[in-house]
Write a protein that holds these residues in place. Structure first.
Motif, PDB file in Angstrom:
ATOM      1  N   ARG A 368       0.827  -1.203   0.000  1.00 24.40           N
ATOM      2  CA  ARG A 368       0.000   0.000   0.000  1.00 24.40           C
ATOM      3  C   ARG A 368       0.870   1.266   0.000  1.00 24.40           C
ATOM      4  O   ARG A 368       0.610   2.217  -0.733  1.00 24.40           O
ATOM      5  N   TYR A 371       2.482   1.700  -3.351  1.00 22.77           N
ATOM      6  CA  TYR A 371       1.454   2.154  -4.297  1.00 22.77           C
ATOM      7  C   TYR A 371       1.179   3.655  -4.129  1.00 22.77           C
ATOM      8  O   TYR A 371       1.133   4.406  -5.106  1.00 22.77           O
ATOM      9  N   GLU A 372       1.043   4.084  -2.878  1.00 23.61           N
ATOM     10  CA  GLU A 372       0.754   5.507  -2.627  1.00 23.61           C
ATOM     11  C   GLU A 372       1.902   6.387  -3.134  1.00 23.61           C
ATOM     12  O   GLU A 372       1.685   7.493  -3.615  1.00 23.61           O
ATOM     13  N   ARG A 375       1.685   6.292  -7.207  1.00 24.43           N
ATOM     14  CA  ARG A 375       0.534   6.918  -7.846  1.00 24.43           C
ATOM     15  C   ARG A 375       0.657   8.429  -7.889  1.00 24.43           C
ATOM     16  O   ARG A 375      -0.044   9.081  -8.656  1.00 24.43           O
ATOM     17  N   GLU A 381      -1.865   1.002 -10.171  1.00 21.68           N
ATOM     18  CA  GLU A 381      -3.021   0.224  -9.733  1.00 21.68           C
ATOM     19  C   GLU A 381      -2.600  -0.691  -8.593  1.00 21.68           C
ATOM     20  O   GLU A 381      -1.542  -1.309  -8.644  1.00 21.68           O
ATOM     21  N   ASP A 383      -3.512  -4.014  -6.854  1.00 19.03           N
ATOM     22  CA  ASP A 383      -4.285  -5.170  -7.296  1.00 19.03           C
ATOM     23  C   ASP A 383      -4.092  -6.307  -6.295  1.00 19.03           C
ATOM     24  O   ASP A 383      -3.038  -6.942  -6.241  1.00 19.03           O
TER      25      ASP A 383
END
Lengths: 452, 452
Positions: A368, A371-372, A375, A381, A383
């Motif tokens: 997570r 990902y943050e 992005r 994404e 997933d």
């Protein structure tokens, strides 16, 4: 694997539907002929194609400015441009079964009503003389009957550019050669739409009208053909799937003095991808005559009506070419996979982050966080749904260039694996450097791994 | 300087025209009522507003996906949605002069034909009973008479979202609360368009339909009102120019169970900037009933029709608010200037590079090189036309946050001046660090220097 034998339109339609690129429009009401809605990945991919076009045509140049004109223009625009009289298909009717056909497409004119002298066979239709059917959608502005106005939905964005020529030239302080670029919807009441998103009733056009001194028109026409072919190549279309074809005199549009199509080898055969027309001074002269406003270039002693070169690309036709060209199937370790080998700048998602065991809080927290971080820089994404193999297949099918997987080792040494969509190579890299590495690889020069 | 007394619509219209943001559409044919074309800076600014919206609504969130549905949907969509019967204005006609009015706007119903008993005065119109006039533009699909279909141009993008609810929910693997975002043109045959780009026949909408469990609908409605107000504030609209107003029961749309408008203090008075409606389950139920396809959320035992919260913002109305809010006039060193104090992310051009003496090759080479370096990172402009003061005024009027000037000292020590649009402060900085410094300042938190 020879891709040309592999890619059928059915496979593209199926993938586009399955992965949420393109849905048939109004599907719960039985659909609406040739109309489509674009899902999440379709929207992202369209935006990428549009951005790359706008970058090449406007942002990277000093000689083209942007415009966004209305869909519903004054009806006199379309009278002056010749569309009211000239933008039509010849239609014929069958006197018996009342079916209507394009006069140039009569192969299947088999009558459904006319009794045949030979039982079991059908008779050919009994056809009327051809009549011209205009391809512009009509509507009416205004509730006030006396002031109401019959109007048209634009079938091209070009006319909105021509009628603004004087405004733009003055304010943009440009002299020919210079161009005006526009991206927007156009509408054509086609008799024979079809072939998925190749030809639809409404579609997005990306057009430049490039105004040049008359004596250099041919030279600029050649320049723009080369430029546009290079653009399609730059974003991955293969050389063997592209060709340039000059229109014969009988197929020229009413406004064109010369047109070359950049053709692509679609599953339906070689077809127009982008048209590059030399419109001469047809449009500026027509609007000057009709409006009384002189649309010409004046600078001291110099005075002339510029000629116009027009590269015009359908956005979703371009998207279709990218889908077709990048579609691939292969068997890896005895398992088949479908993959879109899209140029990273065209791919809707740039990187996916996958926690190997989503329920493991150590893995999911790290995934997570990564990902943050990603992005904020690119479309990423997260997933975490289903088996890891299924997730890889999903990312392959939407063309995501890189997948970062957080696994048990990550929890121990803060590394992740990075998986390359095309080569399937997997490497271990430090989480701390993952963002930089992904950005660096996305920015690298890219060439399709498929035979050119 | 109290801005509220200063900014008139005329000043905004004049600046927008003069600097190529917005032109009256079809101007060489006398215009077309309330239709506008967007010039270069208008296009760039619109793209910025759209990007910031899409970033906030889609890219920064995990619970909203994008969609782009067709303008012309199946006509049954508009029957089911209630638009065919309910999306209408009441009109009355004068039996004498044949003028047509909205029944709720009769202030100026002065008859042009009815003879008055009092010479020199006009008589009031003799009005018919109100009739409903539908605001949807109509058109017809297809040349084949028997298969032709009367159709409508969408007056909102929302219905394209509702009819795709099932497709998107399945493929995006989302459960409520989740949303679908769409940006696109909508068309309304308004009886009384006007006030520049505030209300036009065609306009771009940015809409989210956010699907939630019924019991949390009110809570989500409040959430979205706060979110959207924060977005307008984030990009510079002043607190004193924004307010939230709940619709009274008599002004609710046919589909809405509660609507709050984010209102902005436009020059025409407080008016709707963005509408945030609680559409309840009206639309999903209507399409379920009409199509036979169940549009509901099902997960094991759980089964319900989600309620819908809809924040809907007109793109060009948002653009108008940014223009109005940022418009400023001041006198500096006895010279007046007009400046758009736009948020740097909204401003069409981020930085201008100006060679003080354009004909000086030493200066122009350095300016050109700096420009080429900057334009790779942000939208930059090379401006070498006219007196330097005039060039500053031009950049102020299009809201360019920074201007870099190459002068005689540059040739000696490789420094340039950087001029701040708002404070007018000028500093000397090294060319070598100019790009980084500009990017850094553009990324800084920004607040309008005007009184909040």
């Amino acid at each position: 694997m020879p891709p040309d034998d592999l890619v059928t339109m059915e496979k593209i339609v199926s993938l586009a539907r399955r992965r949420g690129f393109v849905f048939p429009s109004s599907e719960i009401y039985g659909g609406l002929g040739s109309a489509y809605d674009y899902g999440h990945y379709g929207v992202l991919m369209k935006e990428n194609v549009k951005d790359r076009w706008f970058e090449a045509m406007v942002r990277e140049r000093d000689d083209i400015v942007a415009l966004d004109s209305a869909v519903i223009l004054h009806p006199r625009v379309w009278e002056a441009s010749g569309h009211v009289t000239g933008f039509a298909d010849p239609l014929v009717d069958c006197r018996f079964c009342k079916r209507r056909y394009r006069a140039d497409q009569l192969e299947d004119a088999e009558c459904g009503a006319r009794p045949s002298k030979h039982p079991g066979e059908t008779e050919n239709c009994d056809l009327t003389e051809p009549r011209q059917f205009n391809l512009m959608f009509q509507t009416r502005i205004g509730a006030l009957e006396e002031a109401g106005l019959d109007a048209y939905l634009r079938p091209e964005t070009a006319q909105g550019i021509f009628v603004n020529f004087k405004n733009v030239a003055q304010i943009a302080r440009r002299k020919p050669p210079f161009g005006i670029a526009q991206v927007g919807k156009a509408f054509r009441n086609e008799i024979t739409p079809g072939n998925f998103i190749f030809r639809t009733l409404e579609f997005e056009l990306m057009e430049v009208e490039f105004f040049v001194p008359p004596e250099s028109a041919e030279q600029w026409h050649r320049y723009w053909i080369d430029e546009r072919v290079a653009w399609h190549r730059r974003y991955g279309l293969r050389e063997s799937h592209l060709r340039v074809r000059a229109h014969g005199p009988e197929e020229l549009s009413h406004y064109s003095s010369a047109t070359s199509d950049v053709e692509y080898r679609f599953p339906i055969g070689w077809s127009e991808l982008e048209g590059i027309a030399n419109r001469g001074d047809y449009d500026l002269r027509a609007h000057t005559e009709s409006s009384g406003t002189k649309l010409e270039w004046v600078d001291g002693e110099e005075r002339y009506v510029p000629h116009v070169i027009e590269p015009a690309l359908g956005l979703t036709r371009s998207l279709l070419a990218f889908l077709v060209d990048s579609y691939d199937e292969e068997v890896v370790a005895e398992r088949p996979r479908t993959v879109l080998r899209l140029h990273p700048q065209i791919a809707p998602v740039k990187v996916a982050v996958l926690p190997l065991v989503p329920r493991d809080p150590e893995m999911s927290t790290r995934a997570r966080n990564l990902y943050e971080e990603l992005r904020r820089a690119v479309v990423a994404e997260y997933d975490d749904s289903g088996q890891i193999g299924r997730r890889y297949r999903r990312q392959d099918e939407i063309g995501t260039p890189f997948a970062l997987t957080v696994d048990e080792q990550t929890v121990q040494d803060e590394t992740v694996t990075i998986r390359d969509r095309d080569s399937l190579a997997q490497e271990r890299i430090a989480i701390a450097g993952a963002r930089e590495l992904v950005l660096d690889r996305l920015a690298r020069e890219w060439k399709t791994p498929k035979p050119d």
